[in-house]
Design a protein around this motif. Structure first.
Motif, PDB file in Angstrom:
ATOM      1  N   GLU A  70       0.835  -1.215   0.000  1.00  0.00           N
ATOM      2  CA  GLU A  70       0.000   0.000   0.000  1.00  0.00           C
ATOM      3  C   GLU A  70       0.864   1.257   0.000  1.00  0.00           C
ATOM      4  N   ARG A  71       1.914   1.262   0.796  1.00  0.00           N
ATOM      5  CA  ARG A  71       2.793   2.423   0.891  1.00  0.00           C
ATOM      6  C   ARG A  71       3.460   2.729  -0.451  1.00  0.00           C
ATOM      7  N   LEU A  72       3.800   1.689  -1.197  1.00  0.00           N
ATOM      8  CA  LEU A  72       4.439   1.876  -2.494  1.00  0.00           C
ATOM      9  C   LEU A  72       3.477   2.417  -3.551  1.00  0.00           C
ATOM     10  N   ASP A  73       2.215   2.523  -3.203  1.00  0.00           N
ATOM     11  CA  ASP A  73       1.203   2.984  -4.157  1.00  0.00           C
ATOM     12  C   ASP A  73       0.650   4.354  -3.779  1.00  0.00           C
ATOM     13  N   ARG A  74       1.340   5.098  -2.952  1.00  0.00           N
ATOM     14  CA  ARG A  74       0.821   6.393  -2.488  1.00  0.00           C
ATOM     15  C   ARG A  74       1.001   7.529  -3.473  1.00  0.00           C
ATOM     16  N   GLU A 127       1.115  -7.405  -8.691  1.00  0.00           N
ATOM     17  CA  GLU A 127       1.321  -8.793  -8.299  1.00  0.00           C
ATOM     18  C   GLU A 127       1.766  -8.868  -6.833  1.00  0.00           C
ATOM     19  N   LEU A 128       2.653  -7.963  -6.426  1.00  0.00           N
ATOM     20  CA  LEU A 128       3.082  -7.923  -5.024  1.00  0.00           C
ATOM     21  C   LEU A 128       1.884  -7.681  -4.117  1.00  0.00           C
ATOM     22  N   ARG A 129       1.044  -6.731  -4.475  1.00  0.00           N
ATOM     23  CA  ARG A 129      -0.131  -6.430  -3.662  1.00  0.00           C
ATOM     24  C   ARG A 129      -1.062  -7.651  -3.563  1.00  0.00           C
ATOM     25  N   ARG A 130      -1.369  -8.247  -4.700  1.00  0.00           N
ATOM     26  CA  ARG A 130      -2.283  -9.398  -4.723  1.00  0.00           C
ATOM     27  C   ARG A 130      -1.708 -10.585  -3.942  1.00  0.00           C
ATOM     28  N   ALA A 132       0.681 -10.618  -1.659  1.00  0.00           N
ATOM     29  CA  ALA A 132       0.831 -10.317  -0.235  1.00  0.00           C
ATOM     30  C   ALA A 132      -0.499 -10.524   0.488  1.00  0.00           C
ATOM     31  N   ARG A 133      -1.574 -10.052  -0.108  1.00  0.00           N
ATOM     32  CA  ARG A 133      -2.899 -10.230   0.511  1.00  0.00           C
ATOM     33  C   ARG A 133      -3.317 -11.697   0.530  1.00  0.00           C
ATOM     34  N   ASP A 134      -3.069 -12.403  -0.565  1.00  0.00           N
ATOM     35  CA  ASP A 134      -3.389 -13.837  -0.592  1.00  0.00           C
ATOM     36  C   ASP A 134      -2.576 -14.585   0.456  1.00  0.00           C
ATOM     37  N   PHE A 135      -1.295 -14.243   0.574  1.00  0.00           N
ATOM     38  CA  PHE A 135      -0.440 -14.880   1.570  1.00  0.00           C
ATOM     39  C   PHE A 135      -0.966 -14.621   2.980  1.00  0.00           C
ATOM     40  N   LEU A 136      -1.351 -13.390   3.254  1.00  0.00           N
ATOM     41  CA  LEU A 136      -1.889 -13.050   4.566  1.00  0.00           C
ATOM     42  C   LEU A 136      -3.123 -13.903   4.883  1.00  0.00           C
ATOM     43  N   HIS A 137      -4.056 -13.980   3.956  1.00  0.00           N
ATOM     44  CA  HIS A 137      -5.280 -14.747   4.204  1.00  0.00           C
ATOM     45  C   HIS A 137      -5.002 -16.250   4.309  1.00  0.00           C
ATOM     46  N   ASP A 138      -4.124 -16.771   3.470  1.00  0.00           N
ATOM     47  CA  ASP A 138      -3.765 -18.190   3.556  1.00  0.00           C
ATOM     48  C   ASP A 138      -3.074 -18.492   4.887  1.00  0.00           C
ATOM     49  N   LEU A 139      -2.194 -17.598   5.302  1.00  0.00           N
ATOM     50  CA  LEU A 139      -1.495 -17.772   6.571  1.00  0.00           C
ATOM     51  C   LEU A 139      -2.484 -17.765   7.735  1.00  0.00           C
ATOM     52  N   ARG A 162      -9.203  -5.219   6.573  1.00  0.00           N
ATOM     53  CA  ARG A 162      -8.366  -4.132   6.048  1.00  0.00           C
ATOM     54  C   ARG A 162      -7.681  -4.518   4.746  1.00  0.00           C
ATOM     55  N   PHE A 163      -7.204  -5.767   4.691  1.00  0.00           N
ATOM     56  CA  PHE A 163      -6.510  -6.255   3.503  1.00  0.00           C
ATOM     57  C   PHE A 163      -7.314  -7.412   2.896  1.00  0.00           C
ATOM     58  N   THR A 164      -8.380  -7.084   2.223  1.00  0.00           N
ATOM     59  CA  THR A 164      -9.214  -8.118   1.611  1.00  0.00           C
ATOM     60  C   THR A 164      -8.457  -8.793   0.466  1.00  0.00           C
ATOM     61  N   ARG A 165      -8.860 -10.009   0.181  1.00  0.00           N
ATOM     62  CA  ARG A 165      -8.251 -10.709  -0.960  1.00  0.00           C
ATOM     63  C   ARG A 165      -8.520  -9.948  -2.237  1.00  0.00           C
ATOM     64  N   ALA A 166      -7.537  -9.918  -3.094  1.00  0.00           N
ATOM     65  CA  ALA A 166      -7.690  -9.176  -4.370  1.00  0.00           C
ATOM     66  C   ALA A 166      -8.495  -9.978  -5.373  1.00  0.00           C
TER      67      ALA A 166
END
Length: 166
Positions: A70-74, A127-130, A132-139, A162-166
């Protein structure tokens, strides 16, 4: 294709008396679920992995990776921005960091512990955003299967919303 993964440590287990249902942010981010993590490009076989430290809080890593995407997309210009956008993920138990440099739509990822001759891992920002979010939810799914009450923790609910799956 970016692959993000983890392994939990047997050397640093969670305290047996942990009440995962009421664990606070500090415990969830810094004290629990220790192990190692990696980021890999499945096409080029390039990889950045922690060097078997065993103490990296993997939930914190996933959380921080989502924050960094998210920060990289500001920049309002987004993928058209020529000015580099930078972020770092520092590991609390050492001085080592992962560095993220975004220019246009690509993100270069380097690690302090890598040999300087190794090329950076390069991924598209979306791809990083997607991933990262998938990894968070899988984890979170994996951890809630292993630890009773974690799925009922309000901090985990807020993190997932806050970080829904993409």
């Amino acid at each position: 294709m970016l692959d993000i993964g983890y392994s939990l440590s047997r050397r640093h287990p969670d305290p047996p008396q942990t009440d995962y249902r009421s664990a606070d942010v500090r415990a969830l981010r810094h004290d629990l679920f220790c192990g190692d993590v990696y980021l890999a490009d499945t096409v080029t076989d390039d990889e950045i992995a922690t060097p078997r430290w065993g103490w990296v809080p993997v939930l914190d890593f996933a959380w921080a990776l989502c924050d960094i995407a998210e920060r990289l997309d500001r920049d309002p210009l987004g993928s058209r921005a020529a000015r580099p956008q930078r972020a770092e993920l520092d590991f609390t138990e050492s001085t080592d960091r992962l560095r993220f440099d975004r220019r246009f739509g690509s993100v270069e990822i380097t690690a302090d512990w890598q040999d300087v001759t190794e090329p950076p891992l390069v991924v598209r920002h979306e791809e990083l955003r997607r991933e990262a979010r998938d990894f968070l939810h899988d984890l979170i799914e994996d951890l809630t299967d292993m630890h009773d009450g974690l799925g009922d923790n309000p901090v985990v609910w807020e993190l997932q919303s806050r970080f829904t799956r993409a």
